[in-house]
Design a protein around this motif. Structure first.
Motif, PDB file in Angstrom:
ATOM      1  N   ALA A   1       0.831  -1.203   0.000  1.00  0.00           N
ATOM      2  CA  ALA A   1       0.000   0.000   0.000  1.00  0.00           C
ATOM      3  C   ALA A   1       0.867   1.255   0.000  1.00  0.00           C
ATOM      4  CB  ALA A   1      -0.907   0.001   1.227  1.00  0.00           C
ATOM      5  N   PHE A   2       0.315   2.330  -0.553  1.00  0.00           N
ATOM      6  CA  PHE A   2       0.889   3.681  -0.526  1.00  0.00           C
ATOM      7  C   PHE A   2       2.078   3.876  -1.472  1.00  0.00           C
ATOM      8  CE2 PHE A   2      -0.382   2.663   3.991  1.00  0.00           C
ATOM      9  CZ  PHE A   2      -1.675   3.138   3.853  1.00  0.00           C
ATOM     10  N   VAL A   3       2.577   2.802  -2.075  1.00  0.00           N
ATOM     11  CA  VAL A   3       3.729   2.906  -2.977  1.00  0.00           C
ATOM     12  C   VAL A   3       3.373   2.253  -4.305  1.00  0.00           C
ATOM     13  CG1 VAL A   3       5.426   2.973  -1.112  1.00  0.00           C
ATOM     14  CG2 VAL A   3       4.719   0.767  -2.049  1.00  0.00           C
ATOM     15  N   ASP A   4       4.304   2.319  -5.257  1.00  0.00           N
ATOM     16  CA  ASP A   4       4.083   1.636  -6.532  1.00  0.00           C
ATOM     17  C   ASP A   4       5.227   0.654  -6.789  1.00  0.00           C
ATOM     18  OD1 ASP A   4       6.280   3.113  -7.417  1.00  0.00           O
ATOM     19  OD2 ASP A   4       5.066   4.567  -8.518  1.00  0.00           O
ATOM     20  N   GLY A   5       5.239   0.080  -7.961  1.00  0.00           N
ATOM     21  CA  GLY A   5       6.215  -0.962  -8.264  1.00  0.00           C
ATOM     22  C   GLY A   5       7.637  -0.484  -8.444  1.00  0.00           C
ATOM     23  N   SER A   6       7.851   0.821  -8.565  1.00  0.00           N
ATOM     24  CA  SER A   6       9.203   1.330  -8.828  1.00  0.00           C
ATOM     25  C   SER A   6      10.181   1.034  -7.691  1.00  0.00           C
ATOM     26  CB  SER A   6       9.157   2.842  -9.094  1.00  0.00           C
ATOM     27  OG  SER A   6       8.690   3.541  -7.954  1.00  0.00           O
ATOM     28  N   GLY A   7       9.658   0.834  -6.475  1.00  0.00           N
ATOM     29  CA  GLY A   7      10.541   0.524  -5.351  1.00  0.00           C
ATOM     30  C   GLY A   7      11.252  -0.810  -5.498  1.00  0.00           C
ATOM     31  N   TRP A   8      10.741  -1.660  -6.380  1.00  0.00           N
ATOM     32  CA  TRP A   8      11.362  -2.963  -6.620  1.00  0.00           C
ATOM     33  C   TRP A   8      12.550  -2.887  -7.578  1.00  0.00           C
ATOM     34  CZ3 TRP A   8      10.677  -6.857  -3.559  1.00  0.00           C
ATOM     35  CH2 TRP A   8       9.444  -7.122  -2.963  1.00  0.00           C
ATOM     36  N   LYS A   9      12.848  -1.693  -8.120  1.00  0.00           N
ATOM     37  CA  LYS A   9      13.889  -1.580  -9.157  1.00  0.00           C
ATOM     38  C   LYS A   9      15.234  -2.167  -8.733  1.00  0.00           C
ATOM     39  CE  LYS A   9      15.236   0.159 -13.229  1.00  0.00           C
ATOM     40  NZ  LYS A   9      16.676   0.032 -13.221  1.00  0.00           N
ATOM     41  N   PRO A  10      15.759  -1.903  -7.531  1.00  0.00           N
ATOM     42  CA  PRO A  10      17.052  -2.493  -7.157  1.00  0.00           C
ATOM     43  C   PRO A  10      17.033  -4.023  -7.158  1.00  0.00           C
ATOM     44  CG  PRO A  10      16.510  -0.669  -5.697  1.00  0.00           C
ATOM     45  CD  PRO A  10      15.281  -0.954  -6.485  1.00  0.00           C
ATOM     46  N   VAL A  11      15.951  -4.621  -6.640  1.00  0.00           N
ATOM     47  CA  VAL A  11      15.832  -6.083  -6.631  1.00  0.00           C
ATOM     48  C   VAL A  11      15.672  -6.593  -8.064  1.00  0.00           C
ATOM     49  CG1 VAL A  11      14.365  -8.017  -5.916  1.00  0.00           C
ATOM     50  CG2 VAL A  11      14.884  -6.173  -4.304  1.00  0.00           C
ATOM     51  N   TYR A  12      14.870  -5.910  -8.845  1.00  0.00           N
ATOM     52  CA  TYR A  12      14.665  -6.256 -10.252  1.00  0.00           C
ATOM     53  C   TYR A  12      15.995  -6.308 -10.990  1.00  0.00           C
ATOM     54  CZ  TYR A  12      13.231  -5.504 -15.156  1.00  0.00           C
ATOM     55  OH  TYR A  12      13.071  -5.603 -16.514  1.00  0.00           O
ATOM     56  N   ASP A  13      16.817  -5.281 -10.818  1.00  0.00           N
ATOM     57  CA  ASP A  13      18.109  -5.212 -11.517  1.00  0.00           C
ATOM     58  C   ASP A  13      19.001  -6.386 -11.160  1.00  0.00           C
ATOM     59  OD1 ASP A  13      17.376  -2.873 -12.804  1.00  0.00           O
ATOM     60  OD2 ASP A  13      18.394  -1.557 -11.378  1.00  0.00           O
ATOM     61  N   ILE A  14      19.046  -6.741  -9.885  1.00  0.00           N
ATOM     62  CA  ILE A  14      19.891  -7.853  -9.441  1.00  0.00           C
ATOM     63  C   ILE A  14      19.434  -9.161 -10.076  1.00  0.00           C
ATOM     64  CG2 ILE A  14      20.556  -9.263  -7.445  1.00  0.00           C
ATOM     65  CD1 ILE A  14      20.324  -6.660  -5.756  1.00  0.00           C
ATOM     66  N   LEU A  15      18.130  -9.409 -10.049  1.00  0.00           N
ATOM     67  CA  LEU A  15      17.602 -10.673 -10.555  1.00  0.00           C
ATOM     68  C   LEU A  15      17.713 -10.772 -12.073  1.00  0.00           C
ATOM     69  CD1 LEU A  15      14.422 -11.000  -8.295  1.00  0.00           C
ATOM     70  CD2 LEU A  15      16.578 -12.257  -8.077  1.00  0.00           C
ATOM     71  N   ILE A  16      17.488  -9.668 -12.762  1.00  0.00           N
ATOM     72  CA  ILE A  16      17.608  -9.666 -14.225  1.00  0.00           C
ATOM     73  C   ILE A  16      19.031 -10.027 -14.643  1.00  0.00           C
ATOM     74  CG2 ILE A  16      17.699  -8.124 -16.237  1.00  0.00           C
ATOM     75  CD1 ILE A  16      14.919  -9.018 -15.669  1.00  0.00           C
ATOM     76  N   LYS A  17      20.013  -9.461 -13.963  1.00  0.00           N
ATOM     77  CA  LYS A  17      21.416  -9.747 -14.289  1.00  0.00           C
ATOM     78  C   LYS A  17      21.774 -11.209 -14.057  1.00  0.00           C
ATOM     79  CE  LYS A  17      23.084  -5.051 -13.450  1.00  0.00           C
ATOM     80  NZ  LYS A  17      23.871  -4.159 -12.558  1.00  0.00           N
ATOM     81  N   LYS A  18      21.003 -11.871 -13.203  1.00  0.00           N
ATOM     82  CA  LYS A  18      21.265 -13.289 -12.924  1.00  0.00           C
ATOM     83  C   LYS A  18      20.431 -14.217 -13.802  1.00  0.00           C
ATOM     84  CE  LYS A  18      23.027 -12.705  -8.274  1.00  0.00           C
ATOM     85  NZ  LYS A  18      23.061 -13.245  -6.891  1.00  0.00           N
ATOM     86  N   GLY A  19      19.744 -13.641 -14.770  1.00  0.00           N
ATOM     87  CA  GLY A  19      19.050 -14.455 -15.756  1.00  0.00           C
ATOM     88  C   GLY A  19      17.597 -14.768 -15.475  1.00  0.00           C
ATOM     89  N   TYR A  20      17.023 -14.132 -14.458  1.00  0.00           N
ATOM     90  CA  TYR A  20      15.615 -14.371 -14.160  1.00  0.00           C
ATOM     91  C   TYR A  20      14.719 -13.510 -15.037  1.00  0.00           C
ATOM     92  CZ  TYR A  20      17.125 -16.911 -10.005  1.00  0.00           C
ATOM     93  OH  TYR A  20      17.713 -17.817  -9.164  1.00  0.00           O
ATOM     94  N   HIS A  21      13.524 -14.011 -15.291  1.00  0.00           N
ATOM     95  CA  HIS A  21      12.494 -13.212 -15.957  1.00  0.00           C
ATOM     96  C   HIS A  21      11.645 -12.593 -14.854  1.00  0.00           C
ATOM     97  CE1 HIS A  21       8.355 -12.753 -17.659  1.00  0.00           C
ATOM     98  NE2 HIS A  21       9.058 -12.110 -18.573  1.00  0.00           N
ATOM     99  N   VAL A  22      11.679 -11.270 -14.742  1.00  0.00           N
ATOM    100  CA  VAL A  22      11.048 -10.583 -13.615  1.00  0.00           C
ATOM    101  C   VAL A  22       9.919  -9.676 -14.105  1.00  0.00           C
ATOM    102  CG1 VAL A  22      11.411  -9.134 -11.584  1.00  0.00           C
ATOM    103  CG2 VAL A  22      13.277 -10.600 -12.427  1.00  0.00           C
ATOM    104  N   SER A  23       8.753  -9.824 -13.497  1.00  0.00           N
ATOM    105  CA  SER A  23       7.604  -8.973 -13.791  1.00  0.00           C
ATOM    106  C   SER A  23       7.226  -8.204 -12.530  1.00  0.00           C
ATOM    107  CB  SER A  23       6.401  -9.809 -14.242  1.00  0.00           C
ATOM    108  OG  SER A  23       6.720 -10.601 -15.379  1.00  0.00           O
ATOM    109  N   VAL A  24       6.789  -6.957 -12.703  1.00  0.00           N
ATOM    110  CA  VAL A  24       6.383  -6.119 -11.578  1.00  0.00           C
ATOM    111  C   VAL A  24       4.909  -5.757 -11.761  1.00  0.00           C
ATOM    112  CG1 VAL A  24       6.812  -4.005 -10.280  1.00  0.00           C
ATOM    113  CG2 VAL A  24       8.718  -5.181 -11.406  1.00  0.00           C
TER     114      VAL A  24
END
Length: 253
Positions: A41-64
């Motif tokens: 609540a109170f936030v949007d998906g952009s706060g996940w960007k640091p975690v997203y970047d880490i997982l993408i670099k490791k080859g995961y397919h990440v959706s927010v």
């Protein structure tokens, strides 16, 4: 003759059960590459960007997921739509109120596991609002206007929601809040997925929004693999992205 028929039916049921068990076991042994991140609540998906970047670099397919925060049913449906887009099994990850959402949406057959990051994980018949009364939190900054959409007092957002983030970042988030309809916090869970799916939990030990002891209760009764982060605020998903990504990877593997 009837006994033979019953015996045959019993054998068919047994064989089907064994096949299902073998398929489930095989699925659990295969690493999952699809990760779905759900904000609170109170936030949007952009706060996940640091975690997203880490997982993408490791080859995961990440959706927010960008759920609307206008009804609990609508938020669950938003997650289900993203699950439907996946080409294989997925791990659902949620922060805060998002935990209640994945507790229902996680029953989808494509969901292999659940990761709760300082998140609510109510049982059947529970709501996060009622659970919060049993384990009162430290913050007093929640605002409830007459229109039914709640928000955090921007002047207190940093200290209550994001004390371990850079103050400028927390102040920006305070001014870019997504007001959240109050009714979602009172939504009663009907079918908690953590009872049938494996789960992982991160406790934020300095959380002022959700009482850390409530987080521990959620983790314990779900039999989650649990980690606790010292000094972490409610924004632990942003302030400790490496640790969050590691927990997600543990679930995916």
């Amino acid at each position: 003759m009837k006994n033979i028929i019953h015996l045959k039916k019993g054998l068919i049921v047994l064989i089907a059960a064994l096949l299902t068990a073998n398929i489930t076991s095989a699925q659990q042994s295969i690493p999952v590459k699809n990760i779905i991140l759900v904000h609170g609540a109170f936030v949007d998906g952009s706060g996940w960007k640091p975690v997203y970047d880490i997982l993408i670099k490791k080859g995961y397919h990440v959706s927010v997921v960008e759920q609307p925060l206008t009804s609990f049913t609508g938020d669950v449906d938003a997650v289900k739509r993203v699950i439907a887009m996946q080409t294989g099994p997925c791990i659902l990850v949620a922060h805060s109120y998002g935990g209640a959402i994945i507790t229902e949406a996680g029953n989808d057959p494509k969901v292999a596991g659940l990761v709760y990051i300082a998140a609510h994980a109510p049982d059947a018949g529970e709501s996060e609002a009622d659970n919060g009364k049993l384990y009162p939190s430290a913050y007093k900054s929640l605002q409830k206007p007459a229109d039914g959409f709640d928000y955090i007092d921007p002047a207190k957002f940093y200290q209550d929601f994001a004390a371990d983030l850079p103050k400028e970042q927390a102040e920006f988030e305070a001014q870019s809040q997504m007001p959240t309809v109050d009714s979602v916090f009172h939504a009663v869970i009907k079918n908690p997925a953590w009872k049938v799916k494996p789960s992982w939990y991160m406790v934020a030990k300095s959380d002022r929004i959700i009482n850390p002891d409530l987080e521990r209760l959620y983790a314990k009764r779900a039999k989650s693999q649990t980690v606790e982060i010292d000094g972490a605020s409610h924004s632990v998903y942003e302030s400790h992205p490496q640790e969050v990504a590691q927990l997600i990877e543990a679930a995916a593997k």
